[in-house]
Design an enzyme around this catalytic site. Structure first.
Site, short mmCIF file in Angstrom:
data_model
loop_
_atom_site.label_atom_id
_atom_site.label_comp_id
_atom_site.label_asym_id
_atom_site.label_seq_id
_atom_site.Cartn_x
_atom_site.Cartn_y
_atom_site.Cartn_z
N ASN A 174 0.83 -1.22 0.00
CA ASN A 174 0.00 0.00 0.00
C ASN A 174 0.86 1.26 0.00
O ASN A 174 0.58 2.23 -0.71
CB ASN A 174 -0.93 0.00 1.22
CG ASN A 174 -2.20 -0.80 0.98
OD1 ASN A 174 -2.65 -0.94 -0.15
ND2 ASN A 174 -2.77 -1.33 2.05
N ASP A 220 -5.79 -2.72 -3.28
CA ASP A 220 -7.12 -3.33 -3.47
C ASP A 220 -7.11 -4.33 -4.62
O ASP A 220 -7.78 -5.38 -4.58
CB ASP A 220 -8.17 -2.25 -3.72
CG ASP A 220 -8.55 -1.50 -2.46
OD1 ASP A 220 -8.16 -1.94 -1.36
OD2 ASP A 220 -9.23 -0.46 -2.57
N GLU A 231 -5.93 -7.43 4.92
CA GLU A 231 -5.26 -8.46 4.12
C GLU A 231 -5.50 -9.85 4.65
O GLU A 231 -4.79 -10.80 4.29
CB GLU A 231 -3.75 -8.17 4.09
CG GLU A 231 -3.02 -8.36 5.39
CD GLU A 231 -3.01 -7.11 6.27
OE1 GLU A 231 -2.07 -6.95 7.07
OE2 GLU A 231 -3.95 -6.30 6.16
#
Length: 325
Positions: A193, A202, A228
Site C-alpha cells: 500500500n 485493493d 489483508e
C-alpha cells in the site's frame, strides 16, 4: 403458499437449498401426477465427482445415492456450456435435470427430479420456481459477501462455523470428513500500500481472492475478514488432504505475477476443528499458528496441532499483533 412463505423467511444461506427441495416437493405433489412418486436432490459437480471416485465400502447416510449409470449421464450434463432442462430415459425411469443457477453451498449444481410423468406445465412450474429462487438467493448472497472481493464476510463466518462445529452442516461426501480452519495473511501488505498506493493494494486483494476461488474446491468456504486477512474452512478426509490442499495453493500463488507488484507471498495458520468447540477458540488456535509463521520467516504454512506436539506452542491463547476483530 405456506412452503413459499417458509422459504422467504430464511435468512441463513446454508438452509436455502433444503428449503428449495421442500418447496419443490410440495408444489409437485399438487401439480404432477399423483400416482408417481417424486424423488429429488440438489447435487453439485464436486459431490458427483467424489461419489464416482469413492470406495464402494464408504457410505454417508446423509447422501442419497443414484445408480452408477446416472452419474455418467450427469457428468456429461455438467460439461455443457449452457445447460438447460433435460429429460433422460434411464433403466429406473425418467430423470429430469435442471441447472441451478444459484446454489449457496456449491458453485456448479443441478436439481434432479425422478418422475415418469412430468407434464410440460409442471416443468414450466419448476423453471419458474428456480428463477424465483435465484433472485431471492442473490439477495441473501449480496448481504453475506464482502463488497470488494465477493468472498463471504465475517458475519457469515460466525453462522457457518457454528453450524459445522455443531455437526449441522455436512458436505455430502461418501467418506469421513474432518474440518480445518485456515487463516491467510498477505506478507508485508502495508509495504504494498505504501509503495504502490491503496488502489493497487485493493487490486492485489481482489486478484488474490480470485486466485483462491479458482484454486480451492466447490463447497470450500472462503471469507474475507478485512484488510489483508482471509479465512477458509475446508473439509478433508485426513490430515494429508489439508496439507496437499494448502501446499498446492501456496505453489500456485508463488507462480502468479501480480501487475506492478510482482510476486506476493502469504503466511498461513491452520487448526483442526472439533465438535462443540467454540468458533472463537478454533480461530485463536489458527491465529497462534499464523503468528508463529509470521515470527519465523513468513511465507510458510504452520499447523497448530503440529506446533503443539513439537512443543513450539503451549496450549494457551497467545496474544499477537494480528487483529482479527
Amino acid at each position: 403458499m405456506q412452503s413459499l412463505i417458509d422459504l422467504m423467511q430464511i435468512r441463513d444461506s446454508l438452509a436455502l437449498d433444503p428449503a428449495l427441495l421442500a418447496l419443490m416437493q410440495h408444489w409437485l405433489s399438487m401439480f404432477a401426477a399423483k400416482t408417481q412418486a417424486t424423488r429429488m436432490q440438489v447435487l453439485s459437480k464436486r459431490q458427483l465427482v467424489s461419489v464416482m471416485h469413492a470406495q464402494a465400502s464408504s457410505t454417508d447416510p446423509t447422501f442419497e445415492s443414484w445408480p452408477p449409470e446416472v452419474y455418467s449421464i450427469l457428468l456429461d450434463y455438467f460439461h455443457q456450456t449452457n445447460p438447460q432442462h433435460a429429460c433422460f430415459e434411464t433403466n429406473f425411469g425418467k430423470l429430469h435435470v435442471f441447472p441451478l443457477r444459484q446454489s449457496i453451498s456449491h458453485k456448479n449444481a443441478i436439481l434432479l427430479i425422478q418422475h415418469d410423468d412430468l407434464s410440460s406445465a409442471a416443468v414450466e412450474l419448476v423453471e419458474q420456481c428456480l428463477q424465483m429462487f435465484y433472485h431471492y438467493a442473490s439477495l441473501i448472497i449480496e448481504n453475506e459477501r464482502d463488497a470488494l472481493t465477493g468472498l463471504l464476510n465475517r458475519k457469515t463466518f460466525d453462522q457457518c462455523v457454528s453450524k459445522i462445529l455443531l455437526n449441522d452442516y455436512k458436505p455430502e461426501y461418501r467418506f469421513p470428513l474432518h474440518h480445518y480452519l485456515v487463516i491467510f495473511d498477505i506478507d508485508f501488505f502495508k509495504r504494498i500500500n505504501d509503495t504502490y498506493g491503496h488502489l493497487i493494494g485493493d487490486e492485489v486483494l481482489l486478484l488474490l481472492s480470485r486466485l483462491m476461488q479458482a484454486s480451492f474446491r466447490d463447497g470450500d468456504l472462503l471469507f474475507r475478514f478485512g484488510g489483508e486477512e482471509f479465512v477458509g474452512v475446508f473439509s478433508c478426509a485426513d490430515e494429508q488432504g489439508i496439507v496437499q490442499l494448502l501446499d498446492r495453493f501456496k505453489d500456485t500463488l508463488a507462480a502468479y505475477v501480480f501487475p506492478q507488484v510482482g510476486q506476493v507471498t502469504i503466511s498461513i495458520g491452520c487448526a483442526k476443528m472439533a465438535l462443540n468447540v467454540l468458533p472463537n477458540t478454533v480461530l485463536e488456535h489458527a491465529d497462534e499458528a499464523l503468528y508463529f509463521a509470521k515470527e519465523h520467516g513468513r511465507n510458510q504454512i504452520c499447523y497448530y496441532e503440529k506446533l503443539l506436539a513439537q512443543g513450539l506452542l503451549k496450549d494457551s491463547i497467545v496474544t499477537g499483533e494480528i487483529e482479527l476483530f
